[in-house]
Design a protein around this motif. Structure first.
Motif, mmCIF file in Angstrom:
data_model
loop_
_atom_site.group_PDB
_atom_site.id
_atom_site.type_symbol
_atom_site.label_atom_id
_atom_site.label_comp_id
_atom_site.label_asym_id
_atom_site.label_seq_id
_atom_site.Cartn_x
_atom_site.Cartn_y
_atom_site.Cartn_z
ATOM 1 N N SER A 1 42.793 -15.789 -69.919
ATOM 2 C CA SER A 1 43.479 -16.346 -68.754
ATOM 3 C C SER A 1 43.962 -17.766 -69.014
ATOM 4 C CB SER A 1 42.556 -16.326 -67.532
ATOM 5 O OG SER A 1 42.221 -15.007 -67.172
ATOM 6 N N GLY B 1 46.920 -17.547 -71.349
ATOM 7 C CA GLY B 1 48.040 -16.901 -70.673
ATOM 8 C C GLY B 1 48.663 -17.771 -69.602
ATOM 9 N N ALA C 1 52.549 -18.744 -69.752
ATOM 10 C CA ALA C 1 53.419 -18.213 -68.703
ATOM 11 C C ALA C 1 54.323 -19.297 -68.138
ATOM 12 C CB ALA C 1 52.585 -17.594 -67.590
ATOM 13 N N GLY D 1 51.180 -13.847 -71.783
ATOM 14 C CA GLY D 1 51.491 -14.806 -70.727
ATOM 15 C C GLY D 1 52.932 -15.279 -70.803
ATOM 16 N N THR E 1 48.372 -15.457 -65.419
ATOM 17 C CA THR E 1 49.719 -15.571 -65.990
ATOM 18 C C THR E 1 50.782 -15.664 -64.898
ATOM 19 O OG1 THR E 1 49.907 -13.159 -66.208
ATOM 20 C CG2 THR E 1 49.075 -14.370 -68.110
#
Length: 262
Positions: A91, A94, A98, A156, A196
């Motif tokens: 996470s 990502g 992102a 991401g 993301t």
């Protein structure tokens, strides 16, 4: 359609809103089981084209995806064990990637990206078909940290671009390279997708490209579909998820192939 309480629906008619809500409901169910709900949701938005520009569809889909994935991830966490270490690493990578992907959403050539995705999806399907036991059970794997960081960053960035199939790619990375079962991978992928999508929204919200009225309406339907899909996935297990995964991957291949030929 008239705006409600100041929320923007991008000029979409009531019929258009109902169509998009139905697409979000189905996308939520598919996404909860194995990812790939964007294959239904984003094309539906692009058909209606709220706000008149593609960027509004991409940004609004991130609102729907964030809320839907959060609800699905919560449901999974109550029904099946969650590898929170992998979730945190994937996470974090990502989320940052992102933001970069969202910033590049209108700058990178779509044709080149579609070729990369098509080749990757073909390899994914071939590998999954040739290994029928893949993802049927958890396997200890020494590359989980590397896969979580590098894979999370790559997916991401791709999610930030607004491209479909990010959930399916997450599931495959977690199953094929990190040794998770399909059920565990689906659970982790939902939480990572929240991160993301939030990363992308940090770019889209200040830019004013999110249509909040439409996004919230679709998100409610997406959550309902996601909860139903999660319960089906947990009840039916890894074998069922594997079959749905292959079906979604093949559909993605067909979609990307048509774009390249068009």
């Amino acid at each position: 359609m008239p705006e409600l309480a100041g929320l923007d629906f991008g000029g979409v008619s009531w019929v258009g809103v109902l169509f998009l809500c139905a697409a979000a409901l189905l996308a939520g169910a598919v996404d909860a089981i194995v990812g790939g709900g964007g294959l239904l949701q984003l094309p539906a938005l692009l058909v209606v084209m709220p706000g008149g520009h593609v960027i509004h569809s991409i940004a609004t889909s991130k609102v729907v995806g964030t809320i839907g994935a959060a609800a699905t991830g919560f449901t999974y966490s109550r029904k099946t064990p969650m590898d929170w270490g992998t979730v945190a690493r994937m996470s974090s990578a990502g989320f940052l990637a992102a933001m970069a992907g969202a910033a590049c959403a209108s700058a990178l050539p779509a044709a080149a990206l579609n070729v990369v995705v098509l080749v990757a999806l073909l390899l994914v399907v071939v590998h999954t078909v040739r290994n029928p036991d893949l993802g049927m059970a958890e396997r200890t794997h020494g590359t989980r940290t590397v896969v979580a960081v590098l894979g999370g960053a790559a997916i991401g960035f791709w999610n930030g671009l607004g491209a479909p199939g990010t959930g399916s790619f997450l599931v495959f990375l977690l199953v094929g390279l990190a040794g998770h079962s399909f059920l565990s991978a689906s659970a982790i992928a939902k939480v990572v997708n929240v991160a993301t999508s939030l990363g992308a929204l940090l770019f889209f919200i200040p830019a004013g490209t999110v249509l909040w009225g439409l996004g919230i309406a679709m998100a409610v339907c997406n959550v309902v579909g996601g909860v139903v899909g999660t319960l089906i996935a947990v009840r039916r297990g890894a074998t069922f998820i594997r079959r749905v995964f292959l079906a979604v991957a093949i559909a993605l291949i067909a979609t990307v192939g048509v774009k390249l030929l068009g």
